[in-house]
Enzyme design. Structure first.
Site, PDB file in Angstrom:
ATOM      1  N   THR A 129      -6.303   2.379  -5.076  1.00 59.98           N
ATOM      2  CA  THR A 129      -6.019   0.878  -4.927  1.00 59.98           C
ATOM      3  C   THR A 129      -6.556   0.506  -5.825  1.00 59.98           C
ATOM      4  O   THR A 129      -6.004  -0.999  -7.035  1.00 59.98           O
ATOM      5  CB  THR A 129      -6.344   0.726  -3.741  1.00 59.98           C
ATOM      6  OG1 THR A 129      -5.291   1.130  -2.600  1.00 59.98           O
ATOM      7  CG2 THR A 129      -6.208  -1.206  -3.810  1.00 59.98           C
ATOM      8  N   GLU A 187       0.454  -1.512   0.136  1.00 59.54           N
ATOM      9  CA  GLU A 187       0.106  -0.268   0.131  1.00 59.54           C
ATOM     10  C   GLU A 187       0.800   0.853   0.414  1.00 59.54           C
ATOM     11  O   GLU A 187       1.436   1.320   0.516  1.00 59.54           O
ATOM     12  CB  GLU A 187      -1.174  -0.015   1.438  1.00 59.54           C
ATOM     13  CG  GLU A 187      -1.801   1.294   1.352  1.00 59.54           C
ATOM     14  CD  GLU A 187      -2.591   1.053  -0.169  1.00 59.54           C
ATOM     15  OE1 GLU A 187      -3.197   0.329  -0.478  1.00 59.54           O
ATOM     16  OE2 GLU A 187      -2.571   2.742  -0.405  1.00 59.54           O
ATOM     17  N   ASP A 224       1.630   0.547  -5.106  1.00 58.46           N
ATOM     18  CA  ASP A 224       0.251   0.810  -5.687  1.00 58.46           C
ATOM     19  C   ASP A 224       0.280   2.134  -6.332  1.00 58.46           C
ATOM     20  O   ASP A 224      -0.068   2.131  -7.467  1.00 58.46           O
ATOM     21  CB  ASP A 224      -1.544   0.427  -4.765  1.00 58.46           C
ATOM     22  CG  ASP A 224      -1.426   0.909  -3.933  1.00 58.46           C
ATOM     23  OD1 ASP A 224      -0.591   1.835  -3.376  1.00 58.46           O
ATOM     24  OD2 ASP A 224      -2.357   0.932  -3.430  1.00 58.46           O
ATOM     25  N   HIS A 225       0.521   3.282  -5.629  1.00 58.11           N
ATOM     26  CA  HIS A 225       1.023   4.851  -5.851  1.00 58.11           C
ATOM     27  C   HIS A 225       1.191   5.439  -5.007  1.00 58.11           C
ATOM     28  O   HIS A 225       1.577   4.877  -3.558  1.00 58.11           O
ATOM     29  CB  HIS A 225      -0.845   5.319  -6.030  1.00 58.11           C
ATOM     30  CG  HIS A 225      -1.349   5.085  -4.698  1.00 58.11           C
ATOM     31  ND1 HIS A 225      -1.170   5.520  -3.744  1.00 58.11           N
ATOM     32  CD2 HIS A 225      -2.517   3.958  -4.502  1.00 58.11           C
ATOM     33  CE1 HIS A 225      -2.377   5.212  -2.519  1.00 58.11           C
ATOM     34  NE2 HIS A 225      -3.427   3.551  -2.649  1.00 58.11           N
ATOM     35  N   HIS A 264      -0.862   3.709   4.787  1.00 60.70           N
ATOM     36  CA  HIS A 264      -1.910   4.394   4.309  1.00 60.70           C
ATOM     37  C   HIS A 264      -2.408   5.407   5.034  1.00 60.70           C
ATOM     38  O   HIS A 264      -2.044   5.597   5.902  1.00 60.70           O
ATOM     39  CB  HIS A 264      -3.467   3.236   4.343  1.00 60.70           C
ATOM     40  CG  HIS A 264      -4.407   3.860   3.019  1.00 60.70           C
ATOM     41  ND1 HIS A 264      -4.801   5.281   3.655  1.00 60.70           N
ATOM     42  CD2 HIS A 264      -4.788   3.583   1.925  1.00 60.70           C
ATOM     43  CE1 HIS A 264      -5.750   5.772   2.821  1.00 60.70           C
ATOM     44  NE2 HIS A 264      -5.149   4.780   1.750  1.00 60.70           N
TER      45      HIS A 264
END
Ligand code: GP9
Ligand code: MN
Length: 434
Positions: free
Chosen positions: A82, A38, A260-261, A199
């Site tokens: 996500t 994440e 993911d980012h 996160h």
């Protein structure tokens, strides 16, 4: 309609990159672990803070002799974050220009996704492990349409009290408490783990913090805490791998590990800049684009030691055809927008969802072209300009066609050889307790 489907198919057929013979099938028959890190950016890899590596375990995998690691791999997500990353990895089609494909059309869309393809072509069992509730990002509906057989969401674990943070079960507990379900899966399996602890806002109880790891002090708590939860995520993976080795699941698996980012947003990047040895005052949109790099590693234990760090440019859209070819499953008959990262025909133009793009030489942001080598606005010859205009056209076309495919649900008209349409009603993710 069918003619719209034809236009899409014409593009993806011409765009298809044939597999690299030396890589094709090298992970054939192995279990697949997709490990979703994440908000994990590439700059965390090999990063040291106060003399200590932030992610020592991931670094050891990254440099491992059986790991194919990519250091010019970009996230391509839009507002679906996500869920966009998941969509690209499972289908090799883009997320939508606005919102999340999962939540806006995922309940009704036709998918020809990894779980269904791998089940039908190679007998794979599929499962997702995630510590948040099943409805988040509409996953409960989308996963059924993708052909996921099992979804072990929050309801399968004890997430009470300090076992969770904002987005669900803490990563160490997710890996630990999922084992009893993982062990039941028929092999070979395709198992996806979606972590959550790293996160925003990157909070972590002190009992979960490593007293031997001191983070930075930038004056921005998001930046400071990011390294703390990334370190925790790294430790959680180490524990999981220790288990997998003991359980005998390590050697006969392939691990796809990816971020993911971004975790630190453009507006916070100037605060991060000094930590990366960069100047905050000259920070610009070129620098923001470079930070869209995320890790991608294919770890194939005991596979002969040919792993290395690969500098090929690519993005999330490319993972599925790459993985399929490693598993010895041809991707040719499917509609996929990405290309095999190991192929000599791989397309190295990386499209962002807003139509900006990166090539090995240039970065294009709102039509302004930067030189990757020095970050300055590029002085281009006529021919270079022409070729970049062609890249832009391809990026625009690719995104448009992907949108047309998904927004008009065109895959319902497409019947690749041997593909049995997925029936959502075949799946029930309830654990029988609620
Ligand atoms: C929640 C998680 C977070 O279940 O996957 O999604 P994000 O906010 O990163 O899109
Ligand atoms: Mn995310």
């Amino acid at each position: 309609t069918k003619s719209e489907l034809k236009a899409v198919k014409k593009f993806t057929d011409a765009h298809y990159a044939k597999p690299n013979k030396s890589m094709y099938g090298i992970a054939k028959g192995r279990n697949v672990f997709i490990i979703h890190l994440e908000s994990f950016q590439q700059f965390l890899i090999d990063k040291k803070i106060n003399g200590k590596e932030v992610t020592p375990f991931l670094n050891s995998i990254y440099h491992g002799s059986n790991t194919y690691s990519f250091d010019n791999f970009f996230n391509q997500v839009g507002q679906g974050k996500t869920s966009d990353a998941e969509n690209m990895l499972e289908t090799s089609t883009y997320g939508l220009a606005q919102g999340s494909l999962f939540t806006s059309i995922g309940s009704d869309n036709t998918f020809q996704a990894a779980p269904a393809i791998l089940k039908q072509r190679a007998g794979y069992t599929s499962a997702v492990f995630h510590g948040n509730v099943a409805s988040f990002w509409n996953r409960n509906n989308v996963y059924k349409n993708m052909g996921y057989q099992y979804f072990f969401d929050a309801s399968y674990y004890d997430t009470s009290g300090d076992k969770s943070t904002g987005y669900g079960l803490k990563d160490k507990l997710l890996f630990k408490d999922s084992v009893k379900y993982l062990e039941q899966l028929q092999q070979p399996f395709y198992a996806k783990y979606i972590t959550v602890t790293n996160h925003l806002p990157y909070t972590l109880d002190s009992e979960d913090q490593d007293p031997n790891f001191k983070t930075v002090d930038t004056g921005d708590s998001t930046v400071d805490n990011y390294f703390v939860t990334a370190h925790y995520l790294d430790q959680s993976l180490k524990e999981f791998f220790t288990y997998l080795k003991k359980a005998g699941l390590y050697k006969n698996s392939i691990f796809v590990i990816y971020g993911d980012h971004y975790g630190i947003s453009d507006s916070e990047n100037p605060k991060l800049a000094p930590v990366l040895g960069k100047s905050a005052s000259s920070w610009d949109s070129f620098d923001n684009a470079q930070l869209q790099r995320v890790p991608l590693m294919f770890l194939i234990p005991d596979s002969g030691g040919h792993g290395r760090i690969i500098h090929t440019y690519g993005g999330e859209i490319d993972v599925l055809p790459t993985l399929m070819h490693l598993l010895g499953v041809s991707s040719k008959r499917y509609i996929q927008f990405g290309t095999d990262l190991f192929s000599s025909q791989h397309d190295t133009t990386v499209a962002f969802r807003n139509k900006d793009f990166v090539t090995p030489k240039y970065t294009s942001i709102s039509g302004v072209i930067y030189n990757n080598s020095n970050g300055k606005k590029a002085k281009l010859t006529k021919a270079q300009k022409k070729s970049l205009e062609k890249d832009q056209d391809k990026v625009d076309k690719e995104l448009d066609l992907s949108d047309s495919l998904n927004e008009k649900n065109l895959l319902r008209f497409y019947h690749p050889k041997g593909f049995k349409k997925v029936k959502a009603s075949d799946y029930n993710y309830s654990d029988g307790l609620d």
